[in-house]
Design an enzyme around this catalytic site. Structure first.
Site, PDB file in Angstrom:
ATOM      1  N   GLY A 106       0.824  -1.210   0.000  1.00 31.59           N
ATOM      2  CA  GLY A 106       0.000   0.000   0.000  1.00 31.59           C
ATOM      3  C   GLY A 106       0.848   1.246   0.000  1.00 31.59           C
ATOM      4  N   TRP A 108       0.822   5.761   0.565  1.00 31.60           N
ATOM      5  CA  TRP A 108       0.065   6.919   0.091  1.00 31.60           C
ATOM      6  C   TRP A 108      -0.106   6.929  -1.419  1.00 31.60           C
ATOM      7  CZ3 TRP A 108      -2.958  10.384   2.346  1.00 31.60           C
ATOM      8  CH2 TRP A 108      -3.316  11.532   1.629  1.00 31.60           C
ATOM      9  N   ASN A 109       0.944   6.626  -2.154  1.00 28.23           N
ATOM     10  CA  ASN A 109       0.887   6.714  -3.607  1.00 28.23           C
ATOM     11  C   ASN A 109      -0.024   5.667  -4.241  1.00 28.23           C
ATOM     12  OD1 ASN A 109       2.614   8.898  -3.652  1.00 28.23           O
ATOM     13  ND2 ASN A 109       4.450   7.654  -3.970  1.00 28.23           N
ATOM     14  N   GLU A 149      -4.359   3.548   2.778  1.00 31.78           N
ATOM     15  CA  GLU A 149      -4.531   4.939   3.197  1.00 31.78           C
ATOM     16  C   GLU A 149      -5.605   5.625   2.331  1.00 31.78           C
ATOM     17  OE1 GLU A 149      -0.872   7.094   3.539  1.00 31.78           O
ATOM     18  OE2 GLU A 149       0.204   5.383   4.343  1.00 31.78           O
ATOM     19  N   TYR A 150      -6.838   5.692   2.823  1.00 30.40           N
ATOM     20  CA  TYR A 150      -7.436   5.139   4.020  1.00 30.40           C
ATOM     21  C   TYR A 150      -8.818   4.644   3.667  1.00 30.40           C
ATOM     22  CZ  TYR A 150      -3.768   7.629   6.554  1.00 30.40           C
ATOM     23  OH  TYR A 150      -2.555   8.085   6.990  1.00 30.40           O
TER      24      TYR A 150
END
Length: 389
Positions: A106, A108-109, A149-150
């Site tokens: 996973g 952020w990107n 996220e998320y």
């Protein structure tokens, strides 16, 4: 600065101690640092495996059908003359027999959409779980770090349904991973306003009822780190103010994570801001936006400790101390930087230990002073281990 909390459910299983203390030291490794130049380049061979109990490799991702895949096959895998970093990473256990390695999926990107779609489908969840298991076992990892996220945020495809789907995914993931004695960690939102959108906390708390191999990681994005765990001191990042951040409350996760099962995380980087007026430069001075970028990390508003300690050696900065946050900050004209150094980290660790937490987690080891250009190599990690001892 970013703060983290990780809830360890079953310290006996996870505490694979480093020399000198019996605490947990969880170290995230940003693999993209392999591609940096000069003193910023950080490969697996640069990792000191004796300074961490757990190493987390970031990141792999998923396909639309839920299959877990490498995001950088040349770096991760040996095929087609690749660097084979998965294998090299897990070979670090030859240097520290008690080291545990975890593969993170996973980040952020990767966004939220694919994970939202996957978690909503029994078929896709099964594909995710079995392919994650296979990748972990094939390359010799000890567990998986789930970093969606998320749920119910950003580009989610199923909105509020993500909350229950996330709990179901965790339950099914545990059931499969328990068969192999594999660890699971989960990166979750820390601010109550965000966490309340994404998670069914009471359901997550039931993780205590089964085996001891699940951790919760709680990252918080802010500026400097306060030594208070009080709801009233929680703040929200505002670019317009160069103002220290407070630790967020742990109340929201208290039912899941008692202090002895928490790992407090600390950042190995600073936040940078551009002041509105160079003459108004104290704590909470107005800022017009984010500030300078690090030489190697190359992201405005962010600078690795290794990058900034070198600036302090080679440039003229006014280094000050925030007695409330108990951290240093530095001013140069309109440049304003808040960061942690070995001394401030020691204070945070001592405070955390006094609260009875299990140890410390760091993001991330490739921005420590690993070459020792400003003094001892891995100054931040060594300070943490010293304080824990």
């Amino acid at each position: 600065m970013s703060l983290f909390f990780k809830c360890i459910l079953g310290v006996a299983l996870l505490a694979v101690f480093v020399e000198g203390h019996d605490k947990v030291v969880v170290c995230y490794y940003g693999t993209w640092a392999t591609y940096r130049s000069g003193d910023g380049k950080f490969s697996v061979s640069d990792i000191n495996a004796s300074l961490c109990t757990h190493l987390i490799y970031t990141f792999v991702g998923i396909k639309d059908d839920g299959t877990v895949v490498s995001l950088d096959p040349y770096l991760d895998l040996p095929d087609n003359y690749g660097l084979g970093t998965f294998k090299k990473f897990n070979e670090l256990k030859q240097q520290n027999a008690r080291l545990k390695t975890i593969l993170a999926v996973g980040g952020w990107n990767e966004g939220s959409a694919k994970y939202s779609t996957m978690a909503a489908s029994a078929t896709l969840r099964k594909t995710f779980i079995t392919t994650a298991r296979d990748m972990v076992l094939t390359y010799g990892f000890d567990g998986l770090d789930l970093d969606w996220e998320y749920p119910n945020q950003r580009d989610s495809t199923h909105g509020a349904d993500d909350v229950n789907n996330f709990s179901l995914l965790l339950k099914e993931l545990r059931e499969e991973f328990d068969k192999y004695g594999l660890l699971i960690s989960v990166a979750v939102a820390a601010l109550e306003t965000s966490a309340s959108l994404s998670y069914d906390i009471p359901t997550m708390a039931k993780c205590q009822d089964s085996n001891d191999s699940l951790l919760f990681s709680m990252p918080v994005t802010g500026k400097t780190a306060m030594l208070k765990l009080e709801r009233a001191q929680r703040a929200v990042l505002k670019v317009a103010m160069a103002k220290p951040f407070r630790y967020p409350t742990t109340q929201l996760y208290a039912e899941c994570c008692p202090p002895e099962k928490l790992v407090m995380g600390v950042p190995f980087y600073g936040r940078t801001f551009t002041l509105t007026d160079a003459n108004v430069n104290g704590v909470a001075a107005p800022a017009s936006g984010v500030g300078l970028a690090g030489q190697y990390t190359a992201t405005n508003g962010f600078i690795g400790y290794n990058e900034f300690c070198n600036k302090l050696k080679t440039e003229t900065w006014d280094v000050r101390y925030d007695s409330v946050a108990q951290v240093p900050y530095a001013v140069q004209g309109k440049n304003w930087v808040t960061y942690d150094d070995p001394s401030s980290l020691v204070k945070k660790v001592e405070y955390a230990v006094n609260l009875g937490v299990a140890g410390v987690m760091v993001w991330s080891i490739e921005t420590d002073d690993f070459h020792g250009r400003c003094g001892e190599d891995f100054a931040l990690l060594r300070a943490i281990n010293t304080a824990l001892a």
